[in-house]
Design an enzyme around this catalytic site. Sequence first.
Site, PDB file in Angstrom:
ATOM      1  N   GLU A  23      -4.166 -18.188   6.897  1.00  0.00           N
ATOM      2  CA  GLU A  23      -4.816 -17.544   5.797  1.00  0.00           C
ATOM      3  C   GLU A  23      -5.206 -18.772   4.873  1.00  0.00           C
ATOM      4  OE1 GLU A  23      -2.318 -15.121   2.946  1.00  0.00           O
ATOM      5  OE2 GLU A  23      -1.470 -14.326   4.428  1.00  0.00           O
ATOM      6  N   GLU A  25       4.505 -15.369   5.940  1.00  0.00           N
ATOM      7  CA  GLU A  25       4.995 -16.338   4.949  1.00  0.00           C
ATOM      8  C   GLU A  25       6.582 -16.075   4.920  1.00  0.00           C
ATOM      9  OE1 GLU A  25       2.915 -15.593   1.440  1.00  0.00           O
ATOM     10  OE2 GLU A  25       1.250 -17.012   1.875  1.00  0.00           O
TER      11      GLU A  25
HETATM   12  C1  BG6 Z   1      -0.310 -14.586   0.805  1.00  0.00           C
HETATM   13  C2  BG6 Z   1      -0.213 -13.216   1.310  1.00  0.00           C
HETATM   14  O1  BG6 Z   1       0.704 -15.002   0.060  1.00  0.00           O
HETATM   15  O2  BG6 Z   1      -1.300 -14.905  -0.254  1.00  0.00           O
HETATM   16  C3  BG6 Z   1      -1.058 -12.224   1.301  1.00  0.00           C
HETATM   17  O3  BG6 Z   1       0.356 -13.412   2.548  1.00  0.00           O
HETATM   18  C4  BG6 Z   1      -1.772 -12.356  -0.171  1.00  0.00           C
HETATM   19  O4  BG6 Z   1      -0.632 -11.013   1.298  1.00  0.00           O
HETATM   20  C5  BG6 Z   1      -2.634 -13.792  -0.342  1.00  0.00           C
HETATM   21  O5  BG6 Z   1      -2.696 -11.518  -0.443  1.00  0.00           O
HETATM   22  C6  BG6 Z   1      -3.203 -14.154  -1.539  1.00  0.00           C
HETATM   23  O6  BG6 Z   1      -2.488 -13.664  -2.648  1.00  0.00           O
HETATM   24  P1  BG6 Z   1      -2.759 -12.864  -3.870  1.00  0.00           P
HETATM   25  O7  BG6 Z   1      -1.635 -12.797  -4.629  1.00  0.00           O
HETATM   26  O8  BG6 Z   1      -3.953 -13.525  -4.457  1.00  0.00           O
HETATM   27  O9  BG6 Z   1      -2.811 -11.654  -3.113  1.00  0.00           O
END
Ligand code: BG6
Length: 485
Positions: free
Chosen positions: A384, A192
């Site tokens: 993701e 990201e």
């Molecule tokens: C993304 C990241 O922003 O979202 C991850 O690449 C992160 O590392 C994921 O875990 C989910 O966000 P969060 O804050 O719920 O862990």
Amino acid sequence: MKDNFKINMKPILWGAATSASQYEGAFDKGNKGLDTQDLRAYIERTDNSTTSTRLLTKKMVEKAKKDSNNKRYPFRNASNGYFHLEEDISYLKELGIDIYRMSISWARLYPRGDEETPNEEGIKYYNKVISALKKAGIKIFLTINHYAIPIYLVEEYGGWKNRKMIDFYLNFVKTIFENWGDSIDYYLPFNEINAGYFSPYNGIGLIKQDNKDYDKSLIFQSLHHQFVASAKAIELGHKMVKGKFGCMIACFCYYPYSCNPLDNMKLVKEENINQWFYSDVLARGYYPSYMFSFFEQEGIDFEITKEDERLLKENTSDFVSFSYYQSSVISLKEKEKTAGNLVVTTKNPYLDATEWGWQIDPVGLRISLNKIYSRYQKPVFISENGLGHRDVLEKDGKIHDTYRIDYLKKHFEQIDKAKKDGVDIIGYMMWGVIDIVSAGSCEMEKRYGVIYVDCDNYGNGTYKRIKKDSFFWYKNFIEGKKEDS
Ligand code: BG6
């Protein structure tokens, strides 16, 4: 005639993802150096803002470095993956995934970050990880740097605002290519990359000044150094290894609150600055002109050399990837707000949200796939996606996460529709397949996995793994896809 318009329906890779700092733990084992994530404390949530855990000041860093109460710092032990390696990979194999997205801890390979040669213990550990994945027949998608930066580089060199970081990073990258280049299928130079704009400590290693906002010129100089580092990694990678190289943005999927042209104009501006700028540079190879007026308005100035311009132009990404958790709304008039990944947004009356306020929107995934593909005409990877939820270990020793199954099912339907729309999708990665520490709020109890890890926000628990109901659902889903292809 009909054959001329046949859509490519080749099967996509079904996968799962974690990142080193959120999964491994063992922060003081195998000569690993301290990194930016090891110093982030868990702070009990009073609202959905993650600012207090994400933007660290010098004082916070110094205090955390001296603090040996490791339970206060969830990334130090994370999911204890370092000690559960074989077991975890056997679960991934049983799940039947085609591909696993992981990252390599920079501070495990280069404890300070500026050494010339890598830490042998680190090499040994990743030899084990990578050969176990190969043995399990799982392809590898490697995020070269997923947030965590050796703290020495931050304190001694000032993080990514310093051009020297490009060379330190390239040294780390070269070690990866030399050791594991034969085994890795896809590379992502940075997780990201737009995160540095919203979360400068996590994304670009900038420490916040007490009671002061970040200097925007430093933020964009740091991001520029990451762009150049990414281009250099691609240049070297295309010579040294067989894998493909991508770029990645956190995708916010903006909607205008209304059909008022002014809501739409605001959307165009915010979307450009918050999201498109980063992938435009990395996938197209140059700075888009819409940023020039933003830089002028904000008084932002930083160095870009002719050689940087050449590197960006000649080393664009092979594919574009993105994280997708929620959609967002832009409104000219002040409306009720809610949290999202990295940003706060306007509430959408048509959508439900998670306990953390992230607005669940499967159709937004199809919209984003279409928009990204039509913008770049490069294959797209969903690097993701997943649901952060408070799971309960029931009396029967199981986790009945029907809500996660529902979330995945609805998002997968939209992926299928996007394929039929003509989007060239390489693969899908379910985020946090084994419960990991949240990158935003440092909570263990914001769980994404299909495999439960018995541990709370304070690091209390056995770290025992338990397959959730969603594990069996995802396994069946993948099996079904294999039978169809
Ligand atoms: C993304 C990241 O922003 O979202 C991850 O690449 C992160 O590392 C994921 O875990 C989910 O966000 P969060 O804050 O719920 O862990």
